[in-house]
Each structure stands twice: as C-alpha cells, then as structure tokens.
Design an enzyme around this catalytic site. Structure first.
Site, PDB file in Angstrom:
ATOM      1  N   ASP A  13       4.335 -14.516  34.078  1.00  0.00           N
ATOM      2  CA  ASP A  13       4.801 -13.735  35.240  1.00  0.00           C
ATOM      3  C   ASP A  13       6.014 -12.865  34.914  1.00  0.00           C
ATOM      4  O   ASP A  13       6.837 -12.569  35.776  1.00  0.00           O
ATOM      5  CB  ASP A  13       5.155 -14.655  36.421  1.00  0.00           C
ATOM      6  CG  ASP A  13       4.050 -15.641  36.755  1.00  0.00           C
ATOM      7  OD1 ASP A  13       2.900 -15.190  36.887  1.00  0.00           O
ATOM      8  OD2 ASP A  13       4.332 -16.849  36.858  1.00  0.00           O
ATOM      9  N   LYS A  16       4.142  -8.487  32.524  1.00  0.00           N
ATOM     10  CA  LYS A  16       3.363  -7.983  31.379  1.00  0.00           C
ATOM     11  C   LYS A  16       2.418  -6.869  31.788  1.00  0.00           C
ATOM     12  O   LYS A  16       2.147  -5.960  31.006  1.00  0.00           O
ATOM     13  CB  LYS A  16       2.566  -9.122  30.733  1.00  0.00           C
ATOM     14  CG  LYS A  16       3.401 -10.158  30.017  1.00  0.00           C
ATOM     15  CD  LYS A  16       2.538 -11.158  29.255  1.00  0.00           C
ATOM     16  CE  LYS A  16       1.710 -12.047  30.138  1.00  0.00           C
ATOM     17  NZ  LYS A  16       2.516 -12.968  30.961  1.00  0.00           N
ATOM     18  N   GLY A  40      -2.783 -13.571  35.600  1.00  0.00           N
ATOM     19  CA  GLY A  40      -2.875 -12.422  36.494  1.00  0.00           C
ATOM     20  C   GLY A  40      -2.016 -11.262  36.047  1.00  0.00           C
ATOM     21  O   GLY A  40      -0.874 -11.446  35.656  1.00  0.00           O
ATOM     22  N   HIS A  41      -2.586 -10.070  36.066  1.00  0.00           N
ATOM     23  CA  HIS A  41      -1.832  -8.847  35.806  1.00  0.00           C
ATOM     24  C   HIS A  41      -2.005  -7.927  37.008  1.00  0.00           C
ATOM     25  O   HIS A  41      -3.126  -7.711  37.475  1.00  0.00           O
ATOM     26  CB  HIS A  41      -2.356  -8.113  34.558  1.00  0.00           C
ATOM     27  CG  HIS A  41      -1.979  -8.755  33.269  1.00  0.00           C
ATOM     28  ND1 HIS A  41      -1.002  -9.710  33.155  1.00  0.00           N
ATOM     29  CD2 HIS A  41      -2.455  -8.557  32.011  1.00  0.00           C
ATOM     30  CE1 HIS A  41      -0.890 -10.072  31.887  1.00  0.00           C
ATOM     31  NE2 HIS A  41      -1.759  -9.392  31.180  1.00  0.00           N
ATOM     32  N   GLN A 223      -0.288 -15.744  30.274  1.00  0.00           N
ATOM     33  CA  GLN A 223       0.744 -16.753  30.490  1.00  0.00           C
ATOM     34  C   GLN A 223       1.996 -16.452  29.646  1.00  0.00           C
ATOM     35  O   GLN A 223       2.321 -15.291  29.436  1.00  0.00           O
ATOM     36  CB  GLN A 223       0.214 -18.164  30.206  1.00  0.00           C
ATOM     37  CG  GLN A 223      -0.796 -18.670  31.218  1.00  0.00           C
ATOM     38  CD  GLN A 223      -2.224 -18.439  30.813  1.00  0.00           C
ATOM     39  OE1 GLN A 223      -2.580 -18.346  29.654  1.00  0.00           O
ATOM     40  NE2 GLN A 223      -3.085 -18.321  31.800  1.00  0.00           N
TER      41      GLN A 223
END
Length: 429
Positions: A13, A16, A40-41, A223
C-alpha cells in the site's frame, strides 16, 4: 537500457500503482511475478480511475502485460477483471496480454479453506483477504496444484484430482464440511478453460525474445517486503516471496535481468490487518494520516493502521531486496504537521537494536526510538521540482535517505502521474 523491478519496501500500500503506471508508459513489457488478486493497484489516468488487483499495470496503456509463473491465478476473477476494464475502454487481447501456462490456479476449494481457517482462528487470525491465495501456494509446493496448462487436459486430470481431494477432503472433514464436489469443480473448470487458454503460453520464451530485442521490461511486485514469507513479520505475512529476487524465479528470466530495483516507500507507515507495528499511532495524528492519505485497501476496503516513518524497517527492506533507489510517496500527507517523527532504532529488554528482530514476541515488544523534526506549513502537493517544496520537507526527505542508506530516485507528490520529482531515471542504466 536497463530493466526495472518495482517492489514495496514496507507492508504494501505504498502507492506503487501510480509509480508503476508512470514507468509502464515507458516500458515495452510489464510482468507480475508473485502474489494473486489479493494485491491492489489504483491507477489515475486523466479523469479515469482504474482499480487492478491481478492484471499488470501496463495493460491500461496497451503495453505488453504478462502474468508470470510466480503468480497464483484465480481464473474467474481474471475474467471479471478483464471484462470490467474492457467496459472502461481498455483493449485486452493476445497481442498485449499473456499468462504463464505453468501458473497454479486458485480454485473455489482454496477460498473455502481460507475462510474456514480464519473463522476458526479466533485471536490468532492472520488477517488474510480470504481469497484463497495461501492455500493455493500450499498446494503448489505440495505438488498437487492444478495449473493453467492442465485446463487443456481436463479429461486426464483424475490422478491430480485424487491428490488434491485427498488433502482437502480431510481438512474439510475437520471443519465439518462435505468433501469436494469433483464433478462440479470439473464443470466449472471446463466452462472457464477456453477463456484462460487463449492467453496461455510459455511466457519465459516470449520474455526471452522481448529481451533479446532490447526491450525495456518492468517487473511489478505486489504487497511489500515486510510481508515476504521469509523476510517479513512472520506469521503475519503473505504466502509468497515479495523481495526483488523473486522477479527472476517468478518470470522465467535469470537474476541478471532484474535491473534497477526501485523500492516504493511511503513518507509515513501503514499496515492492513494483524501483526506488529512499532510506530503505530492510535491517536489524533494517526487518524489524521489515515484521513488525509485516504488509507483504505484497494482490494478489501479495509481501513489501514497508520504511524510514523520507520527507518529501521525500510533500511532492512532495502538491504534484503537490493534496492538501488527509492520512490518516496505521499509526502503531502505530512503537510501542516507542527512536528514529524522518524523511528531510528528500537529498545528491547534494555538493549538498543538497529534492526527488526525475527521472533514475533520480540517484534511485538520493541519500543521505537524517535528523532523529531520540525514540520512545514507550506504544501508539497503537486510539486514537480525541488524548488516547489518547503525547505523543511526537503530536510525530511534528505534525512530519510540518510537513515535508510538508500538514495531517493523520485518523489511522488499526488496520485497524478505528472506530479513527480525525478532525481534519477530508473530506466537509464
């Protein structure tokens, strides 16, 4: 031209998505090399917001995007995510997207097991996303996984299903659940197989060809290093290796291909789920960081825990992952604070440590040693050069790179791609 490997240097988080998107626009290929759809991005391109959890970030700009063999693949989620992006106007086809045919699959039985375990764990919960990632990796190393290439041979799957079900039926019985419905599983796999197989290929061969042609390859990690199954805050970690070295094994290219290792580092610290967090702030300042930083998980929507920047953890992550330079994100969240703090060491049982210990009890009991700095009243949001930054913000950034013993390659000052201060271009060797 150099290749670039992007990893998170904290607990994930770190922002990225924006950095990977910026780099992907200049790359010839983008490769996801570990994790699953638990990552998640969020990409902001103009007025469009794209939320990705499995597909490589390059897909939004039409860059060749590859899911490597180190990823565990949920085929039903893949289909849903592709359809969602296509609904936003993104073109996805066999020219710009490929999946390693030796990727292990995440099956419904993996999701079942993930949920059953977390429910039964009580206070021992790891804090998984419940998406089956851990159980899928277990089956991979247990040599009972069904892989993408098996989708083309479903009529010859009996022996593999015997091994898989012998393991899962025993576990399910322990939770009072019925055995795996093999017929239903085969029917689901038969239905999804054509969709997945159109993209399946030996991607190591395609990447070898791309690399020989002199293309720039961006390896995209999910991650963060502190969630690495070996080097992270075990057992509160993910189920894969998140360090930069995994880019080689998780893609099928050798270790010499990883190039410039860019560690993404948030200007403060956040963590989702359970586990130790030495600099966590459970006060108004922590609340302020969370609100200003919009700290909610892209995949789960879970609220992130927030705290001061921990230079000990980041220095350790940079060393373990061989980070060449960092991208410092979300400096603007610290705007307006009278003072800011940086953790420079820990106290544990009367001793001072300059590293994060391995044992979970020690990790939970360390006390941070802080260095306090004057904050800044001006804004850093949207800055695109050092001249746009308040003097104290520059001092903060300089102190961060000194303490983590790794230079700053770029500074991100908002979610917008253009709001970036470039110190060193990772793609120029």
């Amino acid at each position: 031209m150099a290749n670039v490997t992007v990893i998170g240097a904290q607990w994930g988080d770190e922002g990225k998505g924006k950095i990977v998107d910026w780099l992907a626009s200049r790359a010839d290929a983008v490769v996801r090399f570990q994790g699953g759809h638990n990552a998640g991005h969020t990409l902001v391109v103009g007025d469009q917001v794209y939320k990705l959890s499995l597909l490589p970030s390059g897909i939004v700009t039409g860059t060749l995007s590859i899911i490597g063999n180190g990823v565990v693949l949920d085929p039903w989620h893949l289909k849903a995510e592709i359809e969602k992006l296509e609904g936003q106007g993104v073109v996805i086809n066999t020219e710009n997207f490929a999946i390693a045919d030796n990727c292990p699959l995440i099956l419904p039985l993996h999701r079942d097991l993930d949920g059953l375990r977390e429910t039964a764990a009580g206070s021992g919960k790891i804090g998984t996303t419940g998406r089956g990632i851990g159980p899928a990796y277990e089956d991979k190393v247990g040599r009972r996984a069904i892989r993408v290439c098996d989708l083309a041979h479903l009529d010859a799957l009996d022996a593999q299903l015997d091994r898989l079900c012998a393991h899962h039926d025993a576990l399910r019985a322990g939770f009072g659940q019925p055995p795996v419905d093999r017929a239903a599983l085969l029917a689901e796999l038969s239905e999804i197989a054509p969709f997945v197989l159109q993209y399946a290929q030996p991607v190591w061969m395609r990447l070898k060809t791309v690399r020989k042609a002199g293309a720039r390859i961006l390896f995209e990690g999910a991650q963060g290093v502190l969630l690495d199954v070996d080097h992270g805050t075990y057992p509160f970690v993910t189920s894969s290796n998140t360090v930069s070295g995994t880019a080689a094994s998780g893609s099928g290219l050798g270790p010499s291909s990883t190039g410039f290792v860019l560690g993404i580092v948030k200007a403060y610290t956040t963590r989702v789920g359970s586990g130790p967090f030495p600099t966590e702030l459970e006060d108004e300042t922590g609340q302020r960081l969370g609100e200003r930083g919009h700290e909610f998980g892209t995949v789960t929507g879970r609220k992130r825990r927030c705290g001061w920047f921990d230079a000990v953890l980041v220095r350790q992550s940079c060393a373990i992952s061989g980070v060449t330079g960092i991208a410092l994100t979300k400096v603007d969240v610290l705007d307006g604070l009278e003072t800011v703090k940086i953790c420079t060491g820990y106290r544990l049982n009367g001793k001072i440590l300059d590293y994060f210990p391995s044992h979970a009890a020690d990790q939970a009991n360390v006390e941070p040693i802080y260095e306090e700095m004057e904050g800044w009243s001006g804004t850093t949001a949207g800055a695109r050069s050092w001249a746009d930054l308040p003097a104290q913000a520059i001092k903060y950034i300089q102190r961060v790179q000194e303490l983590i013993e790794t230079p700053v390659a770029l500074v991100s000052t908002s979610p917008e791609r253009e709001d970036t201060i470039l110190v060193r271009d990772p793609f120029i060797d």
